[in-house]
Write a protein that holds these residues in place. Structure first.
Motif, PDB file in Angstrom:
ATOM      1  N   UNK A   1       0.565  -1.158  -0.009  1.00  0.00           N
ATOM      2  CA  UNK A   1       0.019   0.016   0.037  1.00  0.00           C
ATOM      3  C   UNK A   1       0.970   1.185  -0.042  1.00  0.00           C
ATOM      4  N   UNK A   2       1.880   1.280   0.942  1.00  0.00           N
ATOM      5  CA  UNK A   2       2.594   2.550   0.729  1.00  0.00           C
ATOM      6  C   UNK A   2       3.490   2.591  -0.695  1.00  0.00           C
ATOM      7  N   UNK A   3       3.753   1.459  -1.261  1.00  0.00           N
ATOM      8  CA  UNK A   3       4.784   1.575  -2.569  1.00  0.00           C
ATOM      9  C   UNK A   3       3.657   2.212  -3.476  1.00  0.00           C
ATOM     10  N   UNK A   4       2.274   2.122  -3.263  1.00  0.00           N
ATOM     11  CA  UNK A   4       1.374   2.509  -4.259  1.00  0.00           C
ATOM     12  C   UNK A   4       0.757   3.958  -3.849  1.00  0.00           C
ATOM     13  N   UNK A   5       1.282   4.759  -2.957  1.00  0.00           N
ATOM     14  CA  UNK A   5       0.969   6.087  -2.473  1.00  0.00           C
ATOM     15  C   UNK A   5       0.078   6.093  -1.347  1.00  0.00           C
TER      16      UNK A   5
END
Length: 224
Positions: free
Chosen positions: A190-194
């Motif tokens: 999730x963090x990698x996708x903003x």
């Protein structure tokens, strides 16, 4: 001076409608009419709420099987602002080759529902205070988990959805290694996708720039 003028032109579509949003009893600008929402979308397409139809959903707030023991939504559906939905579609596409997918529990939540939740759980670790509003009210927060695509079964996580205990916190470590690994995987993806995690709920994430999307109080029936 020229650069400042150009910047103002770029920001104008997102800024102007916000000036027209009426304030609620807490002094918060909340969009509660469809015409005003449509005006925002016309000025900035990223404001559009898109109905989720390519990701699995399990909307318990459309049933009595939730912590309020009452149905908060008239039917099972999930809406998200366009940038949030597109980010999740990219993540879903990334997961499919390894046999995994997403399941969404909740997305956009009308402000009136946040008020009802606060009456039952007036604890800002687990429910949004109506005096500030929620990322869900802005349409850019999402409650979700990971599933095995072949079976639809959820990967083991620390708690069931909407478990208001310390076990749901990201820093709770008295868990099986597999569960910690799954929780970490979801957060990393999730963090990698903003998205940004809520530390007290392993399932809750919101876009980094959530505040630029206005609070909304338009019911599901009106969106439909």
């Amino acid at each position: 001076m020229k650069n400042i003028f150009i910047l103002c032109l770029l920001l104008w579509p997102a800024m102007l409608p916000a000036q027209e949003i009426p304030l609620n009893k807490y002094g918060l600008p909340v969009i509660s009419s469809v015409p005003l929402y449509e005006q925002q979308v016309k000025a900035n397409s990223e404001m559009r709420l898109v109905r989720v139809n390519n990701i699995a959903i399990d909307v318990r707030y459309a049933t009595k099987d939730n912590f309020t023991k009452t149905a908060l939504y008239p039917f099972a559906a999930v809406w998200l602002r366009q940038p949030a939905y597109e980010a999740l579609l990219r993540l879903q596409e990334y997961l499919e080759p390894i046999g995994l997918g997403l399941k969404i529990f909740d997305g956009y939540r009308p402000y009136r529902v946040t008020e009802k939740m606060w009456e039952i759980v007036p604890d800002d670790r687990y429910a949004a205070n109506p005096k500030t509003g929620s990322g869900h009210n802005r349409g850019v927060a999402v409650d979700l988990t990971l599933i095995y695509l072949k079976t639809g079964k959820e990967l083991p996580m620390p708690t069931p959805y909407d478990d208001f205990t310390e076990k749901a916190h990201h820093d709770y470590m008295d868990l099986d290694a597999e569960v910690i690994e799954n929780r970490t995987l979801l957060r990393t993806l999730m963090e990698a996708h903003g998205f940004v995690a809520l530390e007290t709920e392993w399932w809750h994430y919101a876009l980094k720039d959530a505040a630029r999307f206005p609070l909304m109080d338009i019911g599901f029936e009106e969106l439909k």
